[in-house]
Design an enzyme around this catalytic site. Structure first.
Site: not given
Length: 534
Positions: A102-104, A106, A524
């Site tokens: 998962t991304d920053k 999230v 990212d």
């Protein structure tokens, strides 16, 4: 000295360098000094079911020296004795892997990581959780087959995205986007056929939009009238100082200071607290009464207060909800999502993704704001894909755009789709159907399933994820800021939302512009972006 001797010297040099290199896997901190080197113990391949709030973290996967979810988890495993001191300096030694990266920012109610752990302690889960912050929980540790990798065995994932319903209010007619739509997308002829979703959506844009913004204009004109009477003495009636003046006015009948209660029907105590949290500059105004603040600035803040309160009081209609559901349904199937990520070309095979369902819940209230929950079930997702899917759906609905514009975005022409705010996105659960039905029973292993922890996970979501989402929106009005930016952006960039549609000129404009609302999250990780989700 032969090759063997040379190799021995080379390997020895590498080992020495490895021993001397600084350790940085513990979320930017050094290796714990209290680690005791003991006897080696047998490790077992396991799947760890975890949940976490992503706020304050730079994503799921270890990325030294940034603070990550896996960094905290690995540190907790080491402190609980599940990872030996021999392996504490490098997660690769225990084959750490994850189902979804998962991304920053999230969140995840359920995610799965796999690694090799020492399983001697019967209270391992409790001990690991003792070393974790309350915003990260270990639900279970399940023995797996030795070849288990959560990413390759994961067949699909469900993500949830929380949206305040006011995000679907049509843009202000005087805004750049609102003017573009009204200029290029005429109102359908009467009578409106509500069974035609596009006619229904277009009529809502004009009728609902007019009603909402006319109501705003009435309140705004009263504020403007007060300002014009005495610009220098004007006080924002929605600030703390203005609220005090209003109370004084009501206590002293006949006083001309402030505004009447009828002028300000929405100003309950909760709304006042939330708005003052959002618009903190007004607290400066209170502290320097009579002061150097430009009166036009006070007027601007007062008008913004009205807009915020009107949006918070918006309640979605059944017709608009049906348009939302039909719009989300356009994503279902196998489509080319090159427009919904970064650095992806139409001709690349991995641009094609499978979406199994995309649903919207009935509206529900949190505090004084109405929300809906959108859930997307897909095989896999690319970087920013879900946030861009949600953003385009919101733009299509609020502009009365034909729902088929979603299908147009799957075609070759490059268009500019902004990313929706990241804080509203969470991974609901990954699924391992094939593994659970075949590999697990064949090897006498338990299935990987979150259902038996449903009550704990629901309580965790409300305490550590939903509350963070709702509080951040209440404090910062994130969706309002996001949509205000879009509404005031270059007309050509979003003209495809009108009846002009997607043309060659659309691609020319998009190719010249950077991604709207790009941030540090955009860069990212250019590599492995296929694995980075959300």
């Amino acid at each position: 000295m032969g090759r063997g001797g040379k190799r021995t010297w080379y390997n020895g040099d590498r080992r020495e360098a490895k021993r001397n290199r600084p350790n940085s896997i513990y979320n930017g901190e050094g290796r714990p000094e209290n680690l005791v080197v003991g006897e080696k113990k047998p490790k077992r391949k396991v799947a760890c079911l975890v949940g976490y709030c992503g706020s304050g973290y730079h994503g799921m996967q270890l990325n030294p020296p940034s603070k990550t979810i896996e960094g905290d988890l690995f540190d907790a495993f080491v402190k609980a004795g599940a990872v030996s001191s021999y392996n504490a300096d490098d997660p690769k030694k225990v084959a750490l892997a994850r189902a979804a990266r998962t991304d920053k920012g999230v969140h995840a109610a359920g995610n799965v990581i796999s690694l090799k752990l020492i399983m001697e302690d019967e209270k391992l889960i409790e001990k690991v959780n003792e070393h974790l912050p309350p915003s990260i929980r270990l639900w279970d540790v399940i023995r797996t087959i030795n070849s288990f990798n959560p990413r390759t065995y994961c067949e699909s994932r469900i993500y949830e995205y929380m949206v305040p319903t006011y995000a679907f209010v049509p843009p202000k007619p005087s805004s750049i986007l609102g003017n573009c739509i009204m200029k290029n997308s005429p109102m359908p002829a009467e009578p409106i056929n509500k069974e035609n979703i596009n006619q229904l959506s277009r009529s809502l844009f004009y009728e609902e939009g007019k009603e909402f913004w006319d109501d705003y204009d009435i309140a705004a004109k009263e504020i403007l009238s007060l300002y014009e009477q005495d610009p220098e003495g004007f006080v924002n009636p929605y600030s703390k100082r203005g609220a005090a003046a209003l109370a004084n006015s009501e206590n002293n009948k006949g006083s001309e200071a402030g505004v009447s209660a009828k002028t300000n029907p929405d100003m309950d105590s909760d709304s006042s607290a939330i708005v003052n949290e959002f618009l903190k500059p007004d607290s400066v105004e209170d502290e320097s009464a009579g002061s150097k603040i430009d009166p036009s600035y006070r007027l601007e803040r007062a008008l913004k207060h009205i807009e915020v309160l009107k949006l918070k009081n918006y309640r979605i209609s059944a017709d608009r909800l049906s348009v939302i559901r039909e719009t989300l349904n356009q994503y279902v199937g196998v489509h080319n999502f090159h427009n919904f990520t970064v650095g992806q070309a139409f001709h690349q095979k991995n641009s094609n993704r499978v979406i199994r369902s995309f649903t919207a819940s009935d509206p529900f209230m949190i505090g004084d704001t109405e929300w809906i929950s959108c859930k997307v079930h897909g095989q896999s997702f690319m970087l920013h894909q879900i946030r861009k899917m949600i953003a385009l759906a919101i733009l299509v609905v609020r502009t009365g755009c034909p729902v088929e514009r979603i299908q147009d975005a799957f075609k070759k022409t490059k268009i500019n789709i902004p990313k929706g705010p990241g804080f509203g996105l969470l991974l609901e659960s990954p699924f391992f159907k094939g593994y659970n039905e075949h590999k697990a029973p064949e090897n006498n292993r338990d299935p990987i399933d979150f259902t038996k922890y449903e009550q704990k996970i629901t309580a965790f979501k409300h305490a550590h994820i939903y509350d963070k989402i709702f509080l951040e929106e209440a404090r910062k009005q994130v969706f309002h800021c996001f949509l205000s930016f879009i509404d005031s952006y270059n007309e050509e960039d979003f003209s495809y939302l009108s009846d002009i549609g997607i043309t060659e000129k659309t691609q020319e404009v998009s190719s010249k512009l950077p991604d709207v609302l790009s941030s540090d999250e955009e860069e990212d990780s250019a590599e492995n972006k296929d694995d980075l989700e959300g």
